[in-house]
Scaffold this motif. Structure first.
Motif, PDB file in Angstrom:
ATOM      1  N   PRO A   1       0.848  -1.206   0.000  1.00  0.00           N
ATOM      2  CA  PRO A   1       0.000   0.000   0.000  1.00  0.00           C
ATOM      3  C   PRO A   1       0.874   1.243   0.000  1.00  0.00           C
ATOM      4  CG  PRO A   1       0.026  -1.016   2.176  1.00  0.00           C
ATOM      5  CD  PRO A   1       0.744  -1.964   1.258  1.00  0.00           C
ATOM      6  N   ARG A   2       0.375   2.318  -0.591  1.00  0.00           N
ATOM      7  CA  ARG A   2       1.130   3.573  -0.659  1.00  0.00           C
ATOM      8  C   ARG A   2       0.404   4.642   0.150  1.00  0.00           C
ATOM      9  NH1 ARG A   2       5.205   5.231  -3.896  1.00  0.00           N
ATOM     10  NH2 ARG A   2       4.906   3.462  -5.316  1.00  0.00           N
ATOM     11  N   CYS A   3       1.154   5.383   0.940  1.00  0.00           N
ATOM     12  CA  CYS A   3       0.569   6.420   1.784  1.00  0.00           C
ATOM     13  C   CYS A   3       0.126   7.605   0.936  1.00  0.00           C
ATOM     14  CB  CYS A   3       1.580   6.877   2.834  1.00  0.00           C
ATOM     15  SG  CYS A   3       0.999   8.219   3.900  1.00  0.00           S
ATOM     16  N   GLY A   4      -1.116   8.053   1.135  1.00  0.00           N
ATOM     17  CA  GLY A   4      -1.631   9.206   0.399  1.00  0.00           C
ATOM     18  C   GLY A   4      -1.060  10.515   0.887  1.00  0.00           C
ATOM     19  N   GLY A   5      -0.353  10.500   2.019  1.00  0.00           N
ATOM     20  CA  GLY A   5       0.230  11.731   2.543  1.00  0.00           C
ATOM     21  C   GLY A   5       1.660  11.952   2.115  1.00  0.00           C
ATOM     22  N   CYS A   6       2.525  10.953   2.349  1.00  0.00           N
ATOM     23  CA  CYS A   6       3.950  11.114   2.065  1.00  0.00           C
ATOM     24  C   CYS A   6       4.364  10.463   0.745  1.00  0.00           C
ATOM     25  CB  CYS A   6       4.786  10.535   3.200  1.00  0.00           C
ATOM     26  SG  CYS A   6       4.652   8.721   3.354  1.00  0.00           S
TER      27      CYS A   6
ATOM     28  N   HIS B   1      -0.188   6.258   6.425  1.00  0.00           N
ATOM     29  CA  HIS B   1       0.506   6.071   7.689  1.00  0.00           C
ATOM     30  C   HIS B   1      -0.325   6.758   8.776  1.00  0.00           C
ATOM     31  CE1 HIS B   1       4.318   5.619   5.167  1.00  0.00           C
ATOM     32  NE2 HIS B   1       4.383   4.575   5.972  1.00  0.00           N
ATOM     33  N   LEU B   2      -0.369   6.180   9.950  1.00  0.00           N
ATOM     34  CA  LEU B   2      -1.153   6.791  11.032  1.00  0.00           C
ATOM     35  C   LEU B   2      -0.705   8.227  11.307  1.00  0.00           C
ATOM     36  CD1 LEU B   2      -1.322   3.759  13.520  1.00  0.00           C
ATOM     37  CD2 LEU B   2      -3.067   4.536  11.910  1.00  0.00           C
TER      38      LEU B   2
ATOM     39  N   ASN C   1       2.816  -2.651   9.771  1.00  0.00           N
ATOM     40  CA  ASN C   1       1.616  -3.485   9.838  1.00  0.00           C
ATOM     41  C   ASN C   1       0.391  -2.670  10.226  1.00  0.00           C
ATOM     42  OD1 ASN C   1       3.049  -5.849   9.208  1.00  0.00           O
ATOM     43  ND2 ASN C   1       3.635  -6.165  11.363  1.00  0.00           N
ATOM     44  N   GLU C   2       0.604  -1.497  10.760  1.00  0.00           N
ATOM     45  CA  GLU C   2      -0.513  -0.653  11.191  1.00  0.00           C
ATOM     46  C   GLU C   2      -0.592   0.587  10.308  1.00  0.00           C
ATOM     47  OE1 GLU C   2      -0.119   0.330  15.292  1.00  0.00           O
ATOM     48  OE2 GLU C   2      -0.448  -1.719  16.010  1.00  0.00           O
ATOM     49  N   TYR C   3      -1.726   0.760   9.689  1.00  0.00           N
ATOM     50  CA  TYR C   3      -1.991   1.960   8.896  1.00  0.00           C
ATOM     51  C   TYR C   3      -3.494   2.115   8.793  1.00  0.00           C
ATOM     52  CZ  TYR C   3      -2.656  -1.374   5.014  1.00  0.00           C
ATOM     53  OH  TYR C   3      -3.084  -2.398   4.224  1.00  0.00           O
ATOM     54  N   THR C   4      -3.935   3.242   8.315  1.00  0.00           N
ATOM     55  CA  THR C   4      -5.368   3.507   8.240  1.00  0.00           C
ATOM     56  C   THR C   4      -5.802   3.654   6.784  1.00  0.00           C
ATOM     57  OG1 THR C   4      -7.158   4.912   9.063  1.00  0.00           O
ATOM     58  CG2 THR C   4      -5.151   6.031   8.366  1.00  0.00           C
ATOM     59  N   GLN C   5      -7.074   3.437   6.544  1.00  0.00           N
ATOM     60  CA  GLN C   5      -7.672   3.615   5.230  1.00  0.00           C
ATOM     61  C   GLN C   5      -8.793   4.633   5.342  1.00  0.00           C
ATOM     62  OE1 GLN C   5      -8.743  -0.482   4.192  1.00  0.00           O
ATOM     63  NE2 GLN C   5      -7.008  -0.565   2.778  1.00  0.00           N
ATOM     64  N   ALA C   6      -8.771   5.598   4.456  1.00  0.00           N
ATOM     65  CA  ALA C   6      -9.815   6.629   4.445  1.00  0.00           C
ATOM     66  C   ALA C   6      -9.941   7.188   3.047  1.00  0.00           C
ATOM     67  CB  ALA C   6      -9.475   7.754   5.438  1.00  0.00           C
TER      68      ALA C   6
END
Length: 508
Positions: free
Chosen positions: A385-390, A408-409, A397-402
């Motif tokens: 998965p790719r972070c939409g922020g950075c 990344h949290l 293992n821990e990240y959020t989906q929105a």
């Protein structure tokens, strides 16, 4: 630890203060956000600013291919311990035939004395002044049965002039134009590389100072993000995340990464090694020193001059067809092959594209996975998965989906002020989350009636470019103050009207 902080500092110094080519004067100059990979002032990327990235690009590609079997192919260098790709910028001299072909024309006749007519049947008068008899040409022979004028008994001055020895005019020299390409296929001869460029869409040819060079620069940044290959370019990775990223990099170098090469389709049956490393065999189209006979035209004769009708290049090259568009490959036209895909697959130069974004693979750098070509970015997206922020791949293992994206949290933040949004109200603006305070300040529309910004959770009525709070105090007739919620209305210059009578009243 010192090395990591040094690299980050240097990364923030690259392009500092450079003007933005998109925002112009609205941007105060490039200032890299400390983890978003964009400019803090205008939110554009480094590639959108007036920055020369040749050295940085070379180092990025050098690191990408470090410790792979392609190390020798790309001519990697080491400078101050940092691997670097030897840039493939080349200047090609293109010979263009001059307009008009050199021809011989009759010399301008000079005044001369013509001897008297010879009418005697006993022969012409001898002597230096005797005129030389002129043999009729094939084009001047009379047509049988057709009327014709009698042949004069003696040549006129015009006839003498017409038969004068032609004076040759010096031939116009071919025009030689030097064209600099920011990149060209490495390891092939100049003619083959030039023919490759000619087969690309004009707006995609990486000629220095053109739209094509700008396209390559942007695709280099988009398709091959540095933070997908170097943990030092990422934001605060834990030791466990660094280890996972190193394993990911090792995996794609061993299993997926490659660089496309050029070949001629008709040679594939006898290919024993990378065609780009050796070029076409002697005598083949585009080979150095190849000669052409009148009955055997080369597909690439002179640099910059495409093959004419009937040339070898207009024929079909065996049974090969493009793996992307399925159209046949033509003899003499260079084709791209990818070693990891197998030698039975060929692509037209413009068809060597990523299966996800359909963009041409920059510098023919590809990632092969499950029978598909990927650019570096979308190969990464297929693995992690790719972070939409950075914009970094997520190795935690821990990240959020929105909002259909992964985060990344610590990076699910307001795009304007960077405040953490966990548990807070936010609004999506151009696919970026914005906190309520920044939304009201920077993005909210204003009510035409009360001139106040409309809150994100409030109901509103929009008509064209005008907006109102969906409340009786705001959405009402400008003539009689009648509430128009659920009623028919007309809008005139931003004013709401319930009837023709109120329209006349407001316009009076």
């Amino acid at each position: 630890m010192f090395l990591l902080s040094t690299l980050i500092t240097l990364g923030h110094e690259i392009g500092a203060g450079a003007p933005c080519l998109k925002c112009k004067d609205k941007c105060e100059g490039f200032e890299l956000h400390f983890w978003r990979k964009i400019c803090r002032n205008c939110k554009c990327g480094l590639e959108d600013h007036d920055v020369q990235l040749q050295t940085e690009e070379n180092q990025k590609v050098g690191r990408l291919f470090e410790d792979t079997k392609y190390t020798g192919l790309i001519a990697k260098l080491k400078k101050d311990g940092v691997p670097s790709y030897r840039g493939s910028q080349v200047t090609i001299s293109i010979t263009t035939p001059a307009i008009g072909t050199a021809v011989s024309v009759p010399a301008v006749a000079t005044a001369a004395t013509v001897g008297p007519a010879i009418t005697s049947t006993q022969g012409a008068r001898s002597g230096p002044s005797a005129p030389t008899p002129v043999a009729p040409s094939a084009s001047s022979a009379p047509t049988p049965g057709a009327p014709h004028a009698p042949t004069p008994a003696h040549p006129s001055a015009a006839s003498v002039a017409a038969t004068a020895i032609p004076a040759a005019i010096p031939a116009k020299k071919n025009v030689v134009k030097a064209v600099t390409y920011e990149w060209a296929p490495p390891g092939v001869n100049q003619n083959l590389a030039l023919r490759y460029m000619e087969l690309l869409p004009p707006e995609r040819r990486p000629i220095a100072g053109t739209q094509g060079a700008d396209y390559r620069k942007k695709q280099m940044a988009k398709q091959l993000p540095e933070h997908d290959q170097d943990p030092a370019r990422c934001h605060e990775l834990t030791p466990a995340e660094v280890k996972q990223m190193e394993q990911y990099v090792r995996k794609y170098k061993d299993e997926a990464l490659g660089m496309g090469d050029l070949t001629l389709p008709e040679e594939m049956g006898t290919t024993t090694g990378p065609a780009g490393a050796r070029g076409p065999p002697a005598g083949a189209a585009g080979a150095p020193g190849a000669e052409s006979t009148p009955g055997d035209k080369a597909a690439v004769g002179k640099a910059g001059v495409p093959a004419g009708p009937g040339a070898v290049g207009s024929g079909v090259a065996g049974n090969y067809s493009c793996h992307h568009c399925q159209k046949v490959m033509l003899q003499g036209d260079p084709a791209v092959y990818a070693e990891r895909a197998g030698y039975d697959k060929l692509w037209h130069p413009a068809c060597f594209v990523c299966c996800t974004c359909s963009e041409m693979l920059v510098d023919m750098i590809y990632f092969w996975k499950k029978g598909q070509l990927y650019c570096g970015r979308h190969y990464g997206d297929s693995e992690k998965p790719r972070c939409g922020g950075c914009d970094e791949l997520i190795f935690s293992n821990e990240y959020t989906q929105a909002e259909g994206q992964n985060w990344h949290l610590k990076h699910f933040c307001c795009f304007d002020c960077d405040c953490i949004l966990a548990g807070e109200t936010y609004v999506m603006e151009n696919d970026k989350p914005v906190c309520k305070l920044c939304y009201m300040k920077n993005h909210a529309v204003h009510c035409v009636a009360c001139q106040k910004p409309v809150e994100p959770e409030a109901q509103r009525v929009s008509y064209g470019e005008h907006h109102w709070h969906a409340e009786p105090e705001c959405f009402r007739c400008a003539g009689c103050s009648k509430c128009l919620m659920g009623q028919r209305f007309m809008a005139l210059q931003g004013k709401l009207l319930c009837s023709v009578e109120c329209k006349k009243k407001v316009l009076a």
